[in-house]
Design a protein around this motif. Structure first.
Motif, PDB file in Angstrom:
ATOM      1  N   UNK A  83       4.074   1.996   2.323  1.00 20.95           N
ATOM      2  CA  UNK A  83       5.206   2.749   1.788  1.00 20.95           C
ATOM      3  C   UNK A  83       4.808   4.203   1.572  1.00 20.95           C
ATOM      4  N   UNK A  84       5.595   5.138   2.095  1.00 18.54           N
ATOM      5  CA  UNK A  84       5.438   6.535   1.722  1.00 18.54           C
ATOM      6  C   UNK A  84       6.594   6.895   0.794  1.00 18.54           C
ATOM      7  N   UNK A  85       6.279   7.562  -0.298  1.00 18.67           N
ATOM      8  CA  UNK A  85       7.309   7.929  -1.267  1.00 18.67           C
ATOM      9  C   UNK A  85       6.791   9.025  -2.173  1.00 18.67           C
ATOM     10  N   UNK A  86       7.728   9.765  -2.767  1.00 18.19           N
ATOM     11  CA  UNK A  86       7.379  10.761  -3.769  1.00 18.19           C
ATOM     12  C   UNK A  86       7.764  10.281  -5.175  1.00 18.19           C
ATOM     13  N   UNK A 111       2.640   4.030  14.972  1.00 18.25           N
ATOM     14  CA  UNK A 111       3.827   3.569  15.695  1.00 18.25           C
ATOM     15  C   UNK A 111       3.801   3.954  17.172  1.00 18.25           C
ATOM     16  N   UNK A 112       2.796   4.717  17.583  1.00 23.32           N
ATOM     17  CA  UNK A 112       2.735   5.161  18.972  1.00 23.32           C
ATOM     18  C   UNK A 112       3.640   6.332  19.275  1.00 23.32           C
ATOM     19  N   UNK A 113       4.180   6.971  18.241  1.00 22.83           N
ATOM     20  CA  UNK A 113       5.064   8.117  18.436  1.00 22.83           C
ATOM     21  C   UNK A 113       4.277   9.420  18.591  1.00 22.83           C
ATOM     22  N   UNK A 114       3.042   9.422  18.124  1.00 23.56           N
ATOM     23  CA  UNK A 114       2.122  10.551  18.281  1.00 23.56           C
ATOM     24  C   UNK A 114       0.808  10.002  18.811  1.00 23.56           C
ATOM     25  N   UNK A 115       0.262  10.641  19.827  1.00 25.73           N
ATOM     26  CA  UNK A 115      -1.007  10.212  20.410  1.00 25.73           C
ATOM     27  C   UNK A 115      -2.128  11.078  19.844  1.00 25.73           C
ATOM     28  N   UNK A 116      -3.124  10.486  19.185  1.00 24.57           N
ATOM     29  CA  UNK A 116      -4.212  11.283  18.612  1.00 24.57           C
ATOM     30  C   UNK A 116      -5.095  11.899  19.698  1.00 24.57           C
ATOM     31  N   UNK A 130      -0.160  16.858   4.217  1.00 25.24           N
ATOM     32  CA  UNK A 130      -1.435  16.147   4.083  1.00 25.24           C
ATOM     33  C   UNK A 130      -1.742  15.242   5.270  1.00 25.24           C
ATOM     34  N   UNK A 131      -0.740  14.956   6.116  1.00 24.61           N
ATOM     35  CA  UNK A 131      -0.966  14.119   7.294  1.00 24.61           C
ATOM     36  C   UNK A 131      -0.329  12.748   7.230  1.00 24.61           C
ATOM     37  N   UNK A 132       0.453  12.465   6.174  1.00 25.61           N
ATOM     38  CA  UNK A 132       1.056  11.134   6.020  1.00 25.61           C
ATOM     39  C   UNK A 132       1.943  10.767   7.203  1.00 25.61           C
ATOM     40  N   UNK A 133       2.871  11.655   7.526  1.00 27.91           N
ATOM     41  CA  UNK A 133       3.821  11.372   8.603  1.00 27.91           C
ATOM     42  C   UNK A 133       3.112  11.236   9.937  1.00 27.91           C
ATOM     43  N   UNK A 134       2.141  12.098  10.201  1.00 31.30           N
ATOM     44  CA  UNK A 134       1.401  12.030  11.462  1.00 31.30           C
ATOM     45  C   UNK A 134       0.631  10.719  11.563  1.00 31.30           C
ATOM     46  N   UNK A 135       0.037  10.277  10.460  1.00 38.21           N
ATOM     47  CA  UNK A 135      -0.684   9.003  10.460  1.00 38.21           C
ATOM     48  C   UNK A 135       0.257   7.859  10.803  1.00 38.21           C
ATOM     49  N   UNK A 147       0.843  -1.186   0.000  1.00 42.04           N
ATOM     50  CA  UNK A 147       0.000   0.000   0.000  1.00 42.04           C
ATOM     51  C   UNK A 147       0.884   1.244   0.000  1.00 42.04           C
ATOM     52  N   UNK A 148       0.712   2.094  -1.000  1.00 39.18           N
ATOM     53  CA  UNK A 148       1.461   3.344  -1.079  1.00 39.18           C
ATOM     54  C   UNK A 148       0.632   4.451  -0.428  1.00 39.18           C
ATOM     55  N   UNK A 149       1.182   5.056   0.624  1.00 42.43           N
ATOM     56  CA  UNK A 149       0.506   6.155   1.321  1.00 42.43           C
ATOM     57  C   UNK A 149       1.047   7.454   0.724  1.00 42.43           C
ATOM     58  N   UNK A 150       0.216   8.139  -0.036  1.00 40.87           N
ATOM     59  CA  UNK A 150       0.645   9.307  -0.788  1.00 40.87           C
ATOM     60  C   UNK A 150      -0.127  10.553  -0.367  1.00 40.87           C
ATOM     61  N   UNK A 151       0.401  11.694  -0.761  1.00 39.90           N
ATOM     62  CA  UNK A 151      -0.261  12.960  -0.487  1.00 39.90           C
ATOM     63  C   UNK A 151       0.740  14.092  -0.533  1.00 39.90           C
ATOM     64  N   UNK A 152       0.277  15.314  -0.777  1.00 37.14           N
ATOM     65  CA  UNK A 152       1.195  16.458  -0.799  1.00 37.14           C
ATOM     66  C   UNK A 152       1.766  16.738   0.581  1.00 37.14           C
ATOM     67  N   UNK A 153       2.797  17.573   0.647  1.00 41.41           N
ATOM     68  CA  UNK A 153       3.363  17.959   1.937  1.00 41.41           C
ATOM     69  C   UNK A 153       2.281  18.572   2.816  1.00 41.41           C
TER      70      UNK A 153
END
Length: 232
Positions: free
Chosen positions: A181-184, A48-53, A38-43, A30-36
């Motif tokens: 996968x996140x990628x540009x 990973x438990x690095x950010x608590x919603x 867009x929330x990809x990194x936060x998701x 699954x490719x997780x895409x979106x412009x800068x």
């Protein structure tokens, strides 16, 4: 495998994820895409438990993972930046990670695959960015886990290493694993992804196969299809 319900995350006055819903019930790439922005990194960091919603549910293998950590043993994660202690050698880093994780590992197979045998006793601070990324890939793929998250995995790789990366990803898929996968690099997505998850303004704007996206946008070039999707 993954169920995300009404996920909401705000940093100060900025809403990054807004009632995001996502279900991944089968293995695949699954490719997780979106412009800068867009929330990809936060998701990914929420998974990973690095950010608590602020609100919402996040389930992994049908169990809530919010404020828990045990589930992480079933996730392999490749960070975007291979930021390692510069004073350690490659083999020292690999041994340290092995000691931290009580799992069987196949690091030698990956060391051979990515041509790292001559670098094992070199300090990480003296390596090129591409070689560090190969070490990053060894650390990611050497454990057997159900979910693999790769953040910009192609960064700094030469063409041969890129072929080996694709081989690793497809082998894990054949084992029934789920790979995010996140990628540009859209050519990489076009070649390898089973589905695209496209984020826009903190929400899932599109989820489906590469071909279905091309049909929706009437663009056969994936770069143009993504550009059209943003402008809709």
């Amino acid at each position: 495998m993954i169920a995300i319900k009404n996920l909401y995350k705000k940093f100060g006055k900025l809403t990054v994820l807004e009632n995001l819903n996502l279900n991944i019930n089968k293995s695949g790439i699954y490719a997780v895409l979106g412009p800068n922005g867009s929330g990809k990194t936060t998701l990914i960091k929420c998974m990973l438990g690095m950010v608590i919603p602020n609100k919402g549910e996040l389930l992994f293998q049908e169990k809530s993972i919010l404020n828990k950590y045990q589930y992480r043993k079933d996730i392999n994660y490749l960070p975007q930046i291979a930021n390692f202690p510069s004073n350690l050698t490659v083999i020292e880093l690999i041994k340290m990670v092995k000691n931290l994780r009580a799992k069987e590992s196949n690091e030698q197979e990956l060391i051979d695959l990515f041509g790292l045998n001559n670098f094992l006793n070199k300090k990480l601070g003296n390596l090129s960015g591409g070689t560090k990324q190969k070490v990053n890939l060894v650390l990611t793929f050497m454990f057997d886990s159900d979910l693999i998250i790769l953040d910009e995995p192609t960064t700094g790789l030469d063409p041969i290493a890129l072929i080996h990366l694709k081989k690793c990803i497809n082998q894990e898929k054949e084992k029934g694993k789920t790979i995010l996968i996140t990628t540009h690099i859209m050519s990489f997505v076009d070649e390898i992804a089973d589905e695209i998850i496209f984020l826009l303004d903190g929400k899932i704007y599109f989820k489906g196969s590469v071909q279905s996206l091309k049909e929706r946008t009437q663009k056969q070039d994936l770069n143009k299809a993504i550009a059209h999707l943003i402008s809709e």
